[in-house]
Motif scaffolding. Structure first.
Motif, mmCIF file in Angstrom:
data_model
loop_
_atom_site.group_PDB
_atom_site.id
_atom_site.type_symbol
_atom_site.label_atom_id
_atom_site.label_comp_id
_atom_site.label_asym_id
_atom_site.label_seq_id
_atom_site.Cartn_x
_atom_site.Cartn_y
_atom_site.Cartn_z
ATOM 1 N N TRP A 50 0.855 -1.120 -0.194
ATOM 2 C CA TRP A 50 -0.104 -0.005 0.055
ATOM 3 C C TRP A 50 0.928 1.219 0.119
ATOM 4 O O TRP A 50 2.001 1.383 0.713
ATOM 5 C CB TRP A 50 -0.917 0.132 1.169
ATOM 6 N N THR A 51 0.540 2.286 -0.451
ATOM 7 C CA THR A 51 1.084 3.747 -0.710
ATOM 8 C C THR A 51 0.644 4.633 0.537
ATOM 9 O O THR A 51 -0.423 4.463 0.669
ATOM 10 C CB THR A 51 0.927 4.242 -1.993
ATOM 11 N N SER A 52 1.626 5.109 1.054
ATOM 12 C CA SER A 52 1.301 6.087 2.244
ATOM 13 C C SER A 52 1.405 7.641 1.830
ATOM 14 O O SER A 52 2.274 7.950 0.954
ATOM 15 C CB SER A 52 2.083 5.901 3.424
ATOM 16 N N PRO A 81 -2.860 -0.833 -3.861
ATOM 17 C CA PRO A 81 -2.554 -0.637 -5.348
ATOM 18 C C PRO A 81 -3.939 -0.393 -6.210
ATOM 19 O O PRO A 81 -3.866 0.403 -6.987
ATOM 20 C CB PRO A 81 -1.807 -1.827 -5.422
ATOM 21 N N ASP A 82 -4.888 -1.117 -5.884
ATOM 22 C CA ASP A 82 -6.115 -0.941 -6.787
ATOM 23 C C ASP A 82 -7.119 0.103 -6.299
ATOM 24 O O ASP A 82 -8.120 0.487 -6.994
ATOM 25 C CB ASP A 82 -6.961 -2.248 -7.145
ATOM 26 N N ASP A 112 -16.070 0.506 -6.480
ATOM 27 C CA ASP A 112 -15.883 1.055 -7.721
ATOM 28 C C ASP A 112 -14.799 2.077 -7.576
ATOM 29 O O ASP A 112 -14.983 3.093 -6.669
ATOM 30 C CB ASP A 112 -17.164 1.674 -8.210
ATOM 31 N N PRO A 113 -13.646 2.112 -8.141
ATOM 32 C CA PRO A 113 -12.678 3.210 -8.225
ATOM 33 C C PRO A 113 -13.134 4.505 -8.345
ATOM 34 O O PRO A 113 -12.398 5.525 -7.956
ATOM 35 C CB PRO A 113 -11.173 2.465 -8.660
ATOM 36 N N SER A 114 -14.046 4.597 -9.321
ATOM 37 C CA SER A 114 -14.480 6.037 -9.693
ATOM 38 C C SER A 114 -15.375 6.819 -8.864
ATOM 39 O O SER A 114 -15.579 7.885 -8.905
ATOM 40 C CB SER A 114 -15.226 5.812 -11.120
ATOM 41 N N ASP A 141 -7.070 -6.758 2.294
ATOM 42 C CA ASP A 141 -6.086 -6.814 1.051
ATOM 43 C C ASP A 141 -6.275 -8.283 0.169
ATOM 44 O O ASP A 141 -6.196 -8.181 -1.098
ATOM 45 C CB ASP A 141 -4.631 -6.941 1.566
ATOM 46 N N ALA A 142 -6.289 -9.270 0.727
ATOM 47 C CA ALA A 142 -6.663 -10.630 0.079
ATOM 48 C C ALA A 142 -8.179 -10.717 -0.896
ATOM 49 O O ALA A 142 -7.899 -11.584 -1.868
ATOM 50 C CB ALA A 142 -6.324 -11.991 0.820
#
Length: 273
Positions: A50-52, A81-82, A112-114, A141-142
């Motif tokens: 994951w990004t912080s 990441p997604d 939905d990422p949008s 996460d899994a």
């Protein structure tokens, strides 16, 4: 090698002799967060890729008088990441409270990422064991679709009763308690301000029952305040709550250098190393 636990080993500042500075302690639901809940969870999220990001609000000028300074707040945001799930360290940002305890971590997910809105959110106060929150995040996460329902309430109750917890006498289908009656998990009406994306949660009438979500808490001494609390929005999938509950009720000891004062005398412990 299994570490045997003993109640008579003190936990405190090490002496110059051979007293160890770390101990294996149990039960973990009373072991606290070792004073490093942020670090433990951040390390887990970094390991998951994951990004912080750090979000800072307010302004603080070095030469300003103290009464003129604006409040400086920061929130550390960790994103998968997604971008379907994220975790926020909100303790420095004056969060709302659960059981008179401030929220430390808020974890959310969407389908939905949008969409800018979370499908569900979970809230954890300080002293939730970092190992337990780490297990929950690894399970989240899994999941390919973190907002999709999976399983029913029995998953959560089966997870804790498998470790010796007892079903609630009055509501055996919705609650359980550890054998010492200090820690609880229960499915019921969620506290105010718990965010959830289910449409029904937004349109509940005054005379209607609110959607049920899982709550978990530890109250080592009845009436003396909570050690920690966690609140799961109604749309949180039961299998993810079960992962949390399974780790929470596990009999495996956890490594600690600092334990909560309220549970110091209730923990079994053995020197580490």
């Amino acid at each position: 090698m299994e570490a045997y636990l003993h109640p008579d080993f003190p936990i405190g500042p090490p002496s110059p002799t051979n007293v160890p500075s770390a101990y294996w302690v149990g039960p973990r639901h009373l072991a606290g967060d070792d004073g490093r809940l942020y670090d433990a969870v951040a390390d887990t999220l970094a390991g998951l890729g994951w990004t912080s990001l750090t979000i800072v609000r307010g302004r603080q000028q070095p030469d300003e008088a103290l009464e003129d300074r604006q409040v400086l707040r920061s929130t550390v945001l960790h994103i998968s990441p997604d971008s379907l799930r994220w975790a926020q360290w909100v303790l420095p940002d004056e969060p709302f409270h659960l059981g008179n305890l401030p929220i430390a971590w808020q974890v959310s997910a969407r389908s939905d990422p949008s969409s800018p809105l979370a499908q569900w959110s979970v809230y954890f106060t300080p002293e939730v064991p970092g190992e337990v929150l780490g297990t929950f995040l690894a399970a989240l996460d899994a999941r390919d679709q973190p907002a999709m329902p999976l399983g029913g309430p029995e998953l959560v109750l089966d997870a804790v009763t498998a470790h010796g917890w007892l079903r609630d006498v009055d509501q055996p289908g919705t609650g359980a308690v550890d054998p010492t009656f200090a820690s609880h998990v229960r499915l019921g009406e969620v506290p105010p301000l718990i965010q959830d994306g289910a449409p029904v949660a937004l349109v509940v009438e005054a005379d209607e029952a609110a959607p049920a979500g899982w709550q978990a808490w530890a109250e080592p001494v009845l009436g003396a305040g909570y050690l920690w609390a966690a609140s799961f929005g109604p749309s949180v999938p039961h299998d993810l709550v079960a992962a949390f509950a399974d780790s929470l009720s596990s009999s495996a000891p956890v490594l600690r250098r600092v334990v909560p004062e309220s549970t110091h005398d209730r923990l079994l412990r053995a020197p580490a190393g």
